[in-house]
Scaffold this motif. Sequence first.
Motif, short mmCIF file in Angstrom:
data_model
loop_
_atom_site.label_atom_id
_atom_site.label_comp_id
_atom_site.label_asym_id
_atom_site.label_seq_id
_atom_site.Cartn_x
_atom_site.Cartn_y
_atom_site.Cartn_z
N CYS A 54 0.79 -1.23 0.00
CA CYS A 54 0.00 0.00 0.00
C CYS A 54 0.82 1.29 0.00
O CYS A 54 0.73 2.10 -0.92
N VAL A 55 1.58 1.54 1.07
CA VAL A 55 2.21 2.84 1.25
C VAL A 55 3.15 3.20 0.10
O VAL A 55 3.05 4.30 -0.46
N PRO A 56 4.09 2.33 -0.27
CA PRO A 56 4.98 2.72 -1.38
C PRO A 56 4.23 2.99 -2.68
O PRO A 56 4.60 3.90 -3.43
N SER A 57 3.20 2.20 -2.95
CA SER A 57 2.43 2.42 -4.16
C SER A 57 1.74 3.78 -4.13
O SER A 57 1.76 4.53 -5.11
N ARG A 58 1.14 4.13 -3.01
CA ARG A 58 0.42 5.40 -2.91
C ARG A 58 1.37 6.59 -2.97
O ARG A 58 1.07 7.61 -3.59
N ARG A 102 -8.55 7.55 4.78
CA ARG A 102 -7.83 6.32 4.44
C ARG A 102 -6.46 6.78 3.99
O ARG A 102 -6.22 7.02 2.81
N ASN A 103 -5.52 6.91 4.92
CA ASN A 103 -4.29 7.64 4.65
C ASN A 103 -3.29 6.82 3.83
O ASN A 103 -3.37 6.75 2.62
N ASP A 104 -2.36 6.16 4.48
CA ASP A 104 -1.30 5.42 3.79
C ASP A 104 -0.53 6.29 2.81
O ASP A 104 -0.01 5.81 1.81
N LEU A 114 -1.26 16.52 7.09
CA LEU A 114 -2.32 16.00 6.23
C LEU A 114 -3.19 17.14 5.71
O LEU A 114 -3.63 17.12 4.55
N GLU A 115 -3.41 18.15 6.54
CA GLU A 115 -4.24 19.28 6.13
C GLU A 115 -3.59 20.10 5.02
O GLU A 115 -4.29 20.83 4.31
N GLN A 116 -2.27 19.98 4.84
CA GLN A 116 -1.62 20.65 3.73
C GLN A 116 -1.99 20.01 2.39
O GLN A 116 -1.86 20.63 1.34
N HIS A 117 -2.47 18.77 2.45
CA HIS A 117 -2.80 18.05 1.23
C HIS A 117 -4.30 18.02 0.96
O HIS A 117 -4.73 17.42 -0.03
N ALA A 118 -5.10 18.61 1.81
CA ALA A 118 -6.55 18.54 1.64
C ALA A 118 -7.22 19.76 2.21
O ALA A 118 -6.78 20.32 3.21
N SER A 119 -8.31 20.17 1.57
CA SER A 119 -9.14 21.25 2.09
C SER A 119 -10.12 20.72 3.13
O SER A 119 -10.51 21.44 4.05
N GLU A 120 -10.52 19.46 2.97
CA GLU A 120 -11.48 18.84 3.88
C GLU A 120 -11.15 17.36 4.00
O GLU A 120 -10.91 16.70 2.98
N ILE A 121 -11.15 16.87 5.22
CA ILE A 121 -10.87 15.46 5.47
C ILE A 121 -12.08 14.84 6.15
O ILE A 121 -12.57 15.33 7.17
N PHE A 122 -12.58 13.78 5.54
CA PHE A 122 -13.72 13.07 6.11
C PHE A 122 -13.19 11.94 6.98
O PHE A 122 -12.62 10.97 6.48
N GLY A 192 -10.55 6.74 -0.93
CA GLY A 192 -9.77 5.52 -0.77
C GLY A 192 -10.52 4.52 0.09
O GLY A 192 -10.85 4.80 1.25
N LEU A 193 -10.80 3.35 -0.46
CA LEU A 193 -11.53 2.31 0.28
C LEU A 193 -10.56 1.33 0.93
O LEU A 193 -9.39 1.23 0.54
#
Length: 535
Positions: A54-58, A102-104, A114-122, A192-193
């Motif tokens: 997962c992590v390296p691929s993402r 769904r981080n990774d 994480l907030e630097q990469h998103a305007s809204e996190i569910f 991300g599921l």
Amino acid sequence: MDRRPDIIIFNPDQMRADALGHLGNPAAITPNLDRFAQRDAVSFRNAFCQNPVCVPSRCSFATGLYPHVRGHRTMQYLLREGEPSLFSELKDAGYYVWMNARNDLVAGQIPGLLEQHASEIFYGGDAPAAPGPEQPDPRGKPGDKNYYSFYRGKLKKDRDGRNYSSDDEAVDGAAKRILSFHSDRPLCLFLGLMAPHPPYAVEDPYFSAVDRTKLPPRARVLPKAGKPPMEERLREYMALGRYTERDWTELRACYLGMCIKVDEQFQKICDALKAAGRYDNAAIFFFSDHGDYTGDFDLPEKAQNTFENCLTNVPLLIKPPKGVPVDPGVTESVAELVDFYATAMDFAQVSSSHDSFGKSLRTILADRSIQIKQYAFCEGGRMPYERQCDEYHAYGGDPSDRTREYWPRQQAQLDSDAHEKGTMICDGHYKYVLRTGGRDEFYNLKEDTKEERNQIDRLEYRPIAEKMRSAMLLWYQSTCDLVPRNYDKRFSDEMIWHRVKNICPPQHEQAVKEKIKEGAAFMEVIAFCRSLGGR
């Protein structure tokens, strides 16, 4: 000017390409994705991830960089400060970026990152826990055949007739955001599921929907087949020798049942886009980070340094936004997940803040016969001196605790011989794997579709293997690093001043210091001093 397209990314975890009906699995039931590929999108038969976990691929597909470029090739080294992603770059370019938790991808220990990469996190977590398996204690006791199989089987339903999972909650959250989004800003939505990641478990009607008699044969374990030792170690520690063909059939059918539910969840997002009037102008991407053994080679789950198609060949479907020509259907063109980054940035009309190695797939979407690259690459494993798998690691817990379901995988990865580093190169017809221990692999995918026997020693394949080995060297040379675009000064302000003070007219000392403070280069400061009458 027309509004920039929405970028919609639907990203299941651990979904094999052959879990899709239109890619040839007679037991697969994915009508929505099949129809999507037939009418609106291009589906890549030969799409490959860049790492089989997962992590390296993402970290790779979100940046357009191969895992080796910045060392993102383990489960516990994620993007850190100063490492932009597609999401942070789109956000900085004016996109409203929604993602579920769904981080990774981004290092969780750094506050605010994480907030630097998103305007809204569910974040979710508000729904009651979904009911568990119908069978009590499906793992059994140590030594039982399902103890390390990840198989749970049919899930129970709640009083509303559902098994409402965290994935369902995230899908509903994404659909709600689409329907309520009325901003003039374009939307980037990353969903991300967890499914169809093991444990293998799903409720009816999905569990019972798969016709077990239609399942194609599994990849076999053959004697003296030259397969990677990691698979032998995993079989040894998992001890699934008591698993019958019927057991594997149920596990595989359950996995495909999970994929049926993913197919319906994807359609729910498409329906929301249509209801909101955003479907036509959306660039929609459906792809998985990597695949799953699902019984091939008598194994469940995955491995970090093996490269069979069941792990590396992933679904990749792309619908471009309106105005971009599309030739719907299946393409044989080779693609990599790093190409997703380039394609999304292309559609968004955003320039990358860093060099990257993917190619936009726009031309293939317009003409499925076009080939823009010859090879795809995937890499995994470690060097013997690396300690990424010692003691505690991404699967968590004490390595001596045999009750954990990931204990066999952790033990196998502690074996540096089995966990040796490897790199795959594949053109859709032939596959070559270079390994640091010298146990290379070669497969003719047209003759040996399941990659059951390593053909590296067959003389007739030696010229092809050597050609692919040379191509891999050129690939490594061209992608081994990248130069940052924020260049450094060789001299501090104080250094520059002491180098020019003897040629600076005394009455202009303050002006020269201001010039230095503004960031002028050394030679610029010298020229400035001379323009003021200095020596």
